[in-house]
Design a protein around this motif. Structure first.
Motif, PDB file in Angstrom:
ATOM      1  N   HIS A   1       0.870  -1.250  -0.013  1.00 42.86           N
ATOM      2  CA  HIS A   1      -0.172   0.145   0.029  1.00 42.86           C
ATOM      3  C   HIS A   1       0.867   1.309  -0.216  1.00 42.86           C
ATOM      4  O   HIS A   1       1.148   1.775   1.032  1.00 42.86           O
ATOM      5  N   ARG A   2       1.454   1.542  -1.222  1.00 48.21           N
ATOM      6  CA  ARG A   2       2.226   2.644  -1.255  1.00 48.21           C
ATOM      7  C   ARG A   2       2.026   3.996  -1.651  1.00 48.21           C
ATOM      8  O   ARG A   2       2.759   4.863  -1.653  1.00 48.21           O
ATOM      9  N   ASP A   3       0.877   4.037  -2.236  1.00 46.85           N
ATOM     10  CA  ASP A   3       0.133   5.369  -2.735  1.00 46.85           C
ATOM     11  C   ASP A   3      -0.926   5.773  -2.506  1.00 46.85           C
ATOM     12  O   ASP A   3      -1.828   4.929  -1.981  1.00 46.85           O
ATOM     13  N   GLU A   4      -1.540   7.109  -2.998  1.00 49.05           N
ATOM     14  CA  GLU A   4      -2.764   7.466  -2.697  1.00 49.05           C
ATOM     15  C   GLU A   4      -4.116   6.638  -3.270  1.00 49.05           C
ATOM     16  O   GLU A   4      -5.056   7.166  -3.074  1.00 49.05           O
ATOM     17  N   HIS A   5      -3.557   5.882  -4.225  1.00 49.80           N
ATOM     18  CA  HIS A   5      -4.699   5.335  -5.045  1.00 49.80           C
ATOM     19  C   HIS A   5      -5.179   4.042  -4.013  1.00 49.80           C
ATOM     20  O   HIS A   5      -6.027   3.005  -4.736  1.00 49.80           O
ATOM     21  N   MET A   6      -4.353   3.781  -2.940  1.00 54.25           N
ATOM     22  CA  MET A   6      -4.763   2.592  -2.037  1.00 54.25           C
ATOM     23  C   MET A   6      -5.008   3.221  -0.769  1.00 54.25           C
ATOM     24  O   MET A   6      -4.693   4.114  -0.220  1.00 54.25           O
ATOM     25  N   VAL A   7      -5.947   2.395   0.260  1.00 54.77           N
ATOM     26  CA  VAL A   7      -6.217   2.850   1.404  1.00 54.77           C
ATOM     27  C   VAL A   7      -4.479   2.889   2.221  1.00 54.77           C
ATOM     28  O   VAL A   7      -3.607   2.102   1.968  1.00 54.77           O
ATOM     29  N   LYS A   8      -4.482   3.652   3.027  1.00 59.12           N
ATOM     30  CA  LYS A   8      -3.424   3.844   3.951  1.00 59.12           C
ATOM     31  C   LYS A   8      -3.460   2.927   5.041  1.00 59.12           C
ATOM     32  O   LYS A   8      -4.311   3.141   6.064  1.00 59.12           O
ATOM     33  N   PRO A   9      -2.625   1.898   5.349  1.00 60.20           N
ATOM     34  CA  PRO A   9      -2.905   1.022   6.661  1.00 60.20           C
ATOM     35  C   PRO A   9      -2.659   2.030   7.753  1.00 60.20           C
ATOM     36  O   PRO A   9      -1.410   2.848   7.738  1.00 60.20           O
ATOM     37  N   LYS A  10      -3.212   1.898   8.617  1.00 62.72           N
ATOM     38  CA  LYS A  10      -3.162   2.893  10.009  1.00 62.72           C
ATOM     39  C   LYS A  10      -3.346   2.153  11.311  1.00 62.72           C
ATOM     40  O   LYS A  10      -2.963   2.638  12.130  1.00 62.72           O
ATOM     41  N   MET A  11      -3.750   0.940  11.174  1.00 66.04           N
ATOM     42  CA  MET A  11      -3.947   0.160  12.289  1.00 66.04           C
ATOM     43  C   MET A  11      -3.637  -1.239  12.081  1.00 66.04           C
ATOM     44  O   MET A  11      -3.884  -1.685  11.176  1.00 66.04           O
ATOM     45  N   VAL A  12      -3.315  -1.907  13.300  1.00 65.96           N
ATOM     46  CA  VAL A  12      -3.373  -3.524  13.116  1.00 65.96           C
ATOM     47  C   VAL A  12      -4.191  -4.104  14.013  1.00 65.96           C
ATOM     48  O   VAL A  12      -4.176  -3.393  15.355  1.00 65.96           O
ATOM     49  N   TYR A  13      -4.800  -5.011  13.573  1.00 66.66           N
ATOM     50  CA  TYR A  13      -5.903  -5.532  14.875  1.00 66.66           C
ATOM     51  C   TYR A  13      -5.364  -7.258  14.917  1.00 66.66           C
ATOM     52  O   TYR A  13      -5.031  -8.045  13.926  1.00 66.66           O
ATOM     53  N   ILE A  14      -5.323  -7.542  15.943  1.00 67.08           N
ATOM     54  CA  ILE A  14      -5.204  -9.020  16.455  1.00 67.08           C
ATOM     55  C   ILE A  14      -6.096  -9.146  17.370  1.00 67.08           C
ATOM     56  O   ILE A  14      -6.340  -8.287  18.223  1.00 67.08           O
ATOM     57  N   SER A  15      -6.239 -10.555  17.400  1.00 68.46           N
ATOM     58  CA  SER A  15      -6.927 -11.045  18.910  1.00 68.46           C
ATOM     59  C   SER A  15      -6.085 -12.067  19.728  1.00 68.46           C
ATOM     60  O   SER A  15      -5.323 -12.717  19.020  1.00 68.46           O
ATOM     61  N   ASP A  16      -6.201 -12.335  20.960  1.00 69.01           N
ATOM     62  CA  ASP A  16      -5.706 -13.100  21.676  1.00 69.01           C
ATOM     63  C   ASP A  16      -6.709 -13.390  22.697  1.00 69.01           C
ATOM     64  O   ASP A  16      -7.267 -12.819  23.720  1.00 69.01           O
TER      65      ASP A  16
END
Lengths: 347, 347, 347, 347
Positions: free
Chosen positions: A124-139
């Motif tokens: 996800h390297r440019d403005e044509h794609m969403v910008k990763p901003k959060m990581v979701y994990i479950s434990d």
């Protein structure tokens, strides 16, 4: 029929119900601003060994996930999750319904890895794609596996380095924290995650999850967002009281430990009989691979879910234990497994 | 301090709690597909005198509103409501957060009128404006007033004629159905509304609202939408059991009636003392206009809310009663009102 | 520098500009309800051999995709697309921002298959997952490949059978309809798709896409949705005039054919030199695999994009031709390819 | 028929078209990162007397409004607007569709006042209501009125003090900046607003609005948001070139001035004939109150809109002029007005 279908079949632990009864006629302040919620938060903070966090009680898990993710992302932000993650698969597009893409990456036994996170960032390297901003994990994860302290730290580190928020879904955090192989404590999680929750629904409460906001910048005006998503109960104290009962002493841990012990006995029996598992057995969810004939036999006496076909003759099933699982029922399950397995060729 | 602040201060009616206790160790199916929810739906259908409706149990009111409205509208549809309507004022933009405009029209004592609906329709006349597609009303209203059968029928008629869905928010429907002046029954409402709900939170339950979908076309796939909005509890039976207790016999009505009677006593006293009300007093919410000195005095012993300033010397306050309001506390309130009022000039 | 970077580098075809100039001082009705838009729709309907469709002119492609998908799905519906599909990868989460999950399935050379659709349907089997309700494909695809009539029919059939809407993104439909190997015509597409669009931006217009709604049930109130998403230009006639010019006679086809011929010449040359392609070359987008040394050399004279690394020595690049590509520039590119390739070992 | 219906009936000013023609065969970079857009931004910055702003070209007005508002608000934030504001009335709920409540306050001749803003702030006092976070105004307003420097400064001040963003919709900013009574310049607006736009569509361009982000904190990652809302044209240079032509010298101002002068002549004539206006006449939109007989007569030769009924005999109509309005047509309108008015009793 005895059920090993899930960990939300029974009501609440008697000590939880007792406190609900005892305080039933008090006149509490509404919307979670009551004395019981305050006490519960205090007890939890003690376990966290941290005072500077905000705690909010939310009725349910999917609601907590959608509320948390939508509150902390801007419209063009996406959230990275394992492809098996609950938000990616089992929430009817709840996250997308708030406007955000779930960036699903291949997991390892249900766990997200720093490598997978890195791949998502690289892609996800440019403005044509969403910008990763959060990581979701479950434990524990959807496959009943857990993160070690080293693994969680590695994920924390890559998040920090890349300005990603780390959100840990703890719907089954009790089971994770008390199972064999675990080396994480609440006081670690509060340092490593930006926001996480401690699940009540699946560990002794009628309903309710305790969301812990660790990162200062995320705290402001959160109650507005709770209200907007319908996550602020008028009788918020109903959840507060339950967490008060669960964290007044170590009830929360005891309940989870019991669930794990029940699972462990089943695991031992299955392993002794030579059965394999589709994911490492360690918490209150087990995924053994069983011959279909045995699955059919078990189905007559027990409720459990069949996950997927492995080959013509075998299937992955899921057994789940809980705080309410009775030893005698575990014995009956093991008995039934054994009776059928004698003389059978095992994969 | 004795509270007349709201009708969600206490827990649940003892008979509700009792049934929760009694069924606590049963192993129920998850997500509301349990036997208790089935029973509760059966009991409610009997009161509705209709079998062909779908009933769903939702944890809370704002959630029910946002779920219902967003499920039945297309993106360009708006919902007409009284300007005092809960969705317009007190839900932190929950409806807009699902993408829909609330078309707020001037109400009359909190009630929407056919005239106001017609005005909204006339105004929204082309594709540059949202298309009104639903009417939202609540009974009782935010001002504690109720709709008569004639009024509700008139609204139903204009909706029918203009292809508008009619949604009735019944967070306080119990109070409405049992108060003086009411001539509506559940069996009328099910004919006049397309969808409505019967509030549990404010009438004897720990939490929960029973959403009734009357119109055939709205029923399909609704559980997907519940799940997506986080409104499907894993332990759905927790709400099912409570409605079972409330509707097994007439408990739901008895509780509401008690609340109304307590309010009525306060109303009589206030009227005898010559106080006016900012909205007609009829249900469990009262809005008397009191001199500020009296308000101050009351504040020392009672909790209640101050709604707005009327003039330099007077304010509108709100007293709310509930199933849990004790007669002795009502007596104390009246006592305090009287003690202060003796010799006072009243507006 | 000569650019083979994309098909939206130049302005509009001179005949398109001419008509814009000619009608510049007419006083047109706003919002697309002008005479030019009417004419353009008439010309297009003639090519479609269908009168009973609705046509709307939308400024841009991502906008057309988000508008179309969000207009026809309910909140809990998802849209199935190839993993390489534009909506899944290159629209910054525009579809999710309207609330819908993109169900990404592995494609074959950029194309979605009935098998992949079936898999998606089989997987999404209950209310805890989104309900697939639409299939999104593009022709040409992101990899420059096309659907045959048989392939599109097969997709149509599985959609019909499973009550899925079929949406065809035709941003590059001109190139698809005029390339070798194509056996589809507009009159086929209008029968097989429920909604599709004819791209103007990439085939001779300054901007604009012509959305064709074929299915009766989707037509109603669509202009409301256009307006709401900001897709209704005040000067709608600006797009109408351009499509009038493109479809008055066969200009639209001629322009696309030219682009394809230019691409074909490059393809022939590359194949003669022994280069492989990462996806079958057939339309105006080519994806040859070139040695890095050659890529570097080309970069000095030409603009084009490097898609991905194949191995240490090779990369996939993308060459795109358009209606505006000059033969002399194609010659120069081929010259440069040849000069470098002499004596080189080719993969 | 001569149209005074709106200011978006004709195409583009010849000098704008000329530059489009001249640069038609250049190979430009896509998505607004071309040399023409750069130049246009440079020219505009010169007029702003500020270099430290970000400028983005957006195809249309509603799109600019929905993009701007949704980009800068968190989910629980609302935007305050005059009840007559475009976003409140004429955008089919575009703002609500992005999740935000428009807090409509009574305007004064279409203008929002600091008092109204204060009232909105006072009313929205807790987490059960949306939090006002932005103020939306337009200059000229929907009623053709303008803000003076003092008025805009007062609004700026209350925004600053209350941490509200100030967004100025300049769809008709040209007309505002060049009309009599105006004392604002672009260099003032850039200091007083946090974000605003300079409308092209209604002042000489085929389409396009220039959004100016003044506040540093709002700039980051804005192109992601443009792309997500479908507001980033592949051929972004098409808008860039047009603003280049409009701001290379003072064309933008000249065109607006012409529109205003045409309106002024009509205003003078109407006033001379004794007609009143429903809002002060000052820019290119006029709202005279005319007798119905005259309205009928005019309707036979001219297109214009009838806004509302005043009484049995009179209506408010709207006349709009533009850069393209011909003097001879204004003469004809005045002639027609006069011919009818002779001997008529005027209100």
């Amino acid at each position: 029929m005895i059920s090993f279908m899930n960990d939300y079949s029974e009501g609440a632990h008697p000590r939880v119900l007792e406190l609900l009864m005892k305080s039933n006629f008090e006149q509490n302040t509404g919307y979670g601003e009551d004395i019981h919620s305050e006490k519960a938060k205090g007890y939890i903070k003690k376990k966290l060994q941290r005072e500077d966090v905000d705690i909010h009680f939310i009725p349910a898990g999917t609601q907590t996930n959608l509320l948390t993710i939508s509150s902390f992302l801007q419209p063009h932000h996406g959230v990275i999750a394992a492809d098996t993650g609950h938000i990616n698969v089992h929430e009817t597009g709840a996250i997308e319904a708030t406007g955000h893409k779930v960036i699903a990456m291949p997991g390892k036994d249900g766990k997200l890895t720093p490598d997978a996170i890195k791949k998502a960032l690289d892609y996800h390297r440019d403005e044509h794609m969403v910008k990763p901003k959060m990581v979701y994990i479950s434990d524990t994860t959807e496959l009943g596996t857990i993160y070690t302290k080293a693994e969680l730290t590695a994920i924390h580190d890559i998040c920090k380095k890349n300005n990603l928020l780390l959100f840990l879904d703890g719907a089954r955090l009790g089971s994770a924290l008390t199972c064999k192989g675990n080396d994480l404590e609440l006081k670690d999680i509060v340092k490593l995650a930006d926001v996480f929750y401690i699940g009540g629904t699946k560990n002794g409460a009628l309903l309710g999850e305790a969301l812990v906001i660790c990162k200062e910048e995320l705290k402001e005006e959160f109650r507005y967002l709770m209200k907007q998503r319908g996550a602020m109960l008028a009788k918020g104290f109903v959840i507060g009281i339950q967490f008060e009962a669960l964290f007044l002493d170590d009830l929360y841990y005891e309940l989870a430990e019991h669930a794990n012990q029940m699972a462990e006995r089943i695991t031992h029996a299955l392993k002794a009989m030579g059965y394999a598992f589709s994911a490492p057995a360690c918490s209150n969810q087990l995924f053994p691979i069983l011959p279909n004939a045995l699955v059919d036999k078990l189905s007559k006496e027990f409720k459990f879910s069949i996950q997927e076909k492995v080959d013509e003759g075998h299937s992955v099933v899921r057994f789940v234990t809980s705080w309410a699982t009775k030893e005698e029922n575990v014995d009956k399950l093991i008995q039934c497994l054994k009776s059928e397995t004698n003389g059978t060729t095992i994969i």
